[in-house]
Write a protein that holds these residues in place. Structure first.
Motif, PDB file in Angstrom:
ATOM      1  N   UNK A 341     -10.497  -5.225  44.660  1.00  0.00           N
ATOM      2  CA  UNK A 341     -11.231  -5.182  43.389  1.00  0.00           C
ATOM      3  C   UNK A 341     -10.647  -6.219  42.432  1.00  0.00           C
ATOM      4  N   UNK A 342      -9.323  -6.340  42.432  1.00  0.00           N
ATOM      5  CA  UNK A 342      -8.671  -7.339  41.582  1.00  0.00           C
ATOM      6  C   UNK A 342      -9.131  -8.738  41.972  1.00  0.00           C
ATOM      7  N   UNK A 356      -7.273 -11.073  30.363  1.00  0.00           N
ATOM      8  CA  UNK A 356      -7.215  -9.937  29.449  1.00  0.00           C
ATOM      9  C   UNK A 356      -7.279  -8.626  30.227  1.00  0.00           C
ATOM     10  N   UNK A 357      -8.171  -8.568  31.209  1.00  0.00           N
ATOM     11  CA  UNK A 357      -8.305  -7.350  32.008  1.00  0.00           C
ATOM     12  C   UNK A 357      -7.034  -7.072  32.803  1.00  0.00           C
ATOM     13  N   UNK A 358      -6.438  -8.111  33.357  1.00  0.00           N
ATOM     14  CA  UNK A 358      -5.291  -7.940  34.250  1.00  0.00           C
ATOM     15  C   UNK A 358      -3.990  -7.668  33.512  1.00  0.00           C
ATOM     16  N   UNK A 364       1.061  -1.946  38.796  1.00  0.00           N
ATOM     17  CA  UNK A 364       0.517  -1.050  39.820  1.00  0.00           C
ATOM     18  C   UNK A 364       1.631  -0.597  40.764  1.00  0.00           C
ATOM     19  N   UNK A 365       1.535   0.642  41.215  1.00  0.00           N
ATOM     20  CA  UNK A 365       2.569   1.201  42.084  1.00  0.00           C
ATOM     21  C   UNK A 365       2.653   0.500  43.433  1.00  0.00           C
ATOM     22  N   UNK A 366       1.590  -0.173  43.841  1.00  0.00           N
ATOM     23  CA  UNK A 366       1.569  -0.828  45.148  1.00  0.00           C
ATOM     24  C   UNK A 366       1.890  -2.320  45.009  1.00  0.00           C
ATOM     25  N   UNK A 374      -1.100 -11.041  40.357  1.00  0.00           N
ATOM     26  CA  UNK A 374      -0.243 -12.187  40.061  1.00  0.00           C
ATOM     27  C   UNK A 374      -0.789 -13.456  40.679  1.00  0.00           C
ATOM     28  N   UNK A 375      -1.286 -13.355  41.902  1.00  0.00           N
ATOM     29  CA  UNK A 375      -1.866 -14.505  42.561  1.00  0.00           C
ATOM     30  C   UNK A 375      -3.127 -14.992  41.851  1.00  0.00           C
TER      31      UNK A 375
END
Length: 380
Positions: A341-342, A356-358, A364-366, A374-375
């Motif tokens: 989704x990211x 802004x969304x990220x 995130x726990x994963x 980040x990528x």
């Protein structure tokens, strides 16, 4: 002809007649010693790592390479084929980015169940007639059906590694019956590919390191069906809207134009699986997924892996109307879904919009999900 030879002929003719009666388009017979080249080729395939995460291929190497290791008493191997060729070019949906491309074979009921059921009918009647022991296999067992099919004369393994038939092209389901009966063997089919490389050139991810060799790690069919985790970011764009399998190399085969009409028992594609809307598929939760794909081979990959694939297609679609659904899936319980989704949102949103969304999601726990954000943020 001796009495034994008459019995052998009658049994051979009987099983081929039964194959026709049960709706199979082709039926040929070979012996367990007919693929002497298979062990070395399989060993090379595994040594190169071309099997990806399909560890079961290495675990069953000995049984897979030699039918006699799988069953020492086998004397004849009967290979059956059923034509599943589409009535149209399945690549047409690739020009509709808001739609999903599902491999032709998966647009029907699960062929494993259908073919195995028919093979069991043939096996029961054959065993009753000849008194021989029999075993039937369809794909899931460690049987190298394509080399055996070529040795039996159903066709030859093309440069895309799939079976090609002069009468049915590249669209064939395969199944096999092992028996202790000594049946008449058919002659193998020679390779008719010649200088053609249409299937190799059609592959969108360059999954063929050489003719007659496939690297599953780059194959869309493997990545969207067998591979469980995140998919290589360098390959995602090339996947396009293919959400389950890939028909490109099969559809490109020139021998398809000579394919005979399929049997009247041919599987019929479900209309809702020919080109479903991505927007509809993104809404599927686990119960909805199970219901929608009941009886379909798609069901076996599970909802999370399936939605992962749909999100890749969404990211490749350029369709901003899918943003809201992708945002909702960014909070999904499944890490692989959140990660894709990211990635999809990074492709559908404007750069500033995504940053802004990220901003609030890099914790995130994963680790894989964090890496996706980040990528994406680091990509211009």
């Amino acid at each position: 002809m001796s009495g034994d030879e008459k019995i052998r002929r009658r049994l051979t003719d009987f099983i081929k007649a039964e194959a026709v009666d049960k709706g199979f388009d082709l039926c040929r017979i070979t012996g367990p010693d007919s693929i002497p080249q298979a062990p070395a080729r399989l060993a090379d395939f595994l040594a190169a790592g071309y099997h990806g995460t399909m560890d079961w291929m290495a675990e069953t190497e000995a049984r897979r390479a030699d039918p006699r290791v799988l069953w020492s008493e086998v004397r004849s191997i009967v290979v059956f084929a059923m034509n599943y060729g589409p009535e149209h070019d399945p690549r047409a949906v690739l020009e509709k980015p808001d739609r999903a491309a599902i491999s032709v074979y998966a647009q029907n009921r699960d062929y494993h169940d259908i073919i195995k059921g028919r093979l069991k009918e043939v096996a029961t009647r054959f065993a009753a007639r000849g008194g021989a022991d029999v075993k039937v296999f369809v794909d899931t067992a460690p049987v190298m059906e394509k080399p055996l099919a070529a040795a039996a004369g159903l066709g030859w393994q093309g440069k895309h590694t799939n079976l090609v038939s002069r009468t049915h092209g590249s669209w064939l389901f395969l199944g096999s019956l092992f028996t202790t009966a000594d049946l008449y063997k058919d002659e193998p089919e020679r390779d008719h590919c010649g200088s053609c490389r249409a299937c190799l050139d059609a592959c969108p991810t360059d999954a063929f390191p050489a003719p007659y060799k496939i690297d599953a790690r780059r194959c869309i069919s493997y990545l969207t069906i067998e591979h469980k985790g995140t998919i290589d970011p360098t390959i995602r764009e090339k996947i396009g809207n293919r959400i389950y399998g890939c028909d490109d190399c099969l559809a490109a085969c020139p021998w398809n134009k000579f394919a005979a009409s399929a049997s009247e028992m041919k599987l019929v594609a479900r209309d809702d699986l020919k080109a479903p809307r991505l927007a509809d598929l993104l809404t599927l939760d686990d119960p909805g997924f199970r219901t929608h794909f009941s009886g379909s081979p798609v069901k076996r990959i599970g909802r999370d892996r399936f939605v992962r694939n749909v999100l890749i297609a969404a990211g490749n679609s350029g369709d901003r109307s899918l943003i809201a659904q992708c945002i909702h899936l960014a909070d999904d319980a499944s890490p692989v879904v959140r990660g894709m989704a990211a990635w999809a949102l990074s492709r559908l949103m404007d750069a500033s919009e995504f940053v802004k969304f990220a901003a609030g999601r890099t914790d995130d726990a994963d680790a894989d999900v964090r890496a996706e954000y980040e990528r994406a943020r680091a990509t211009p």
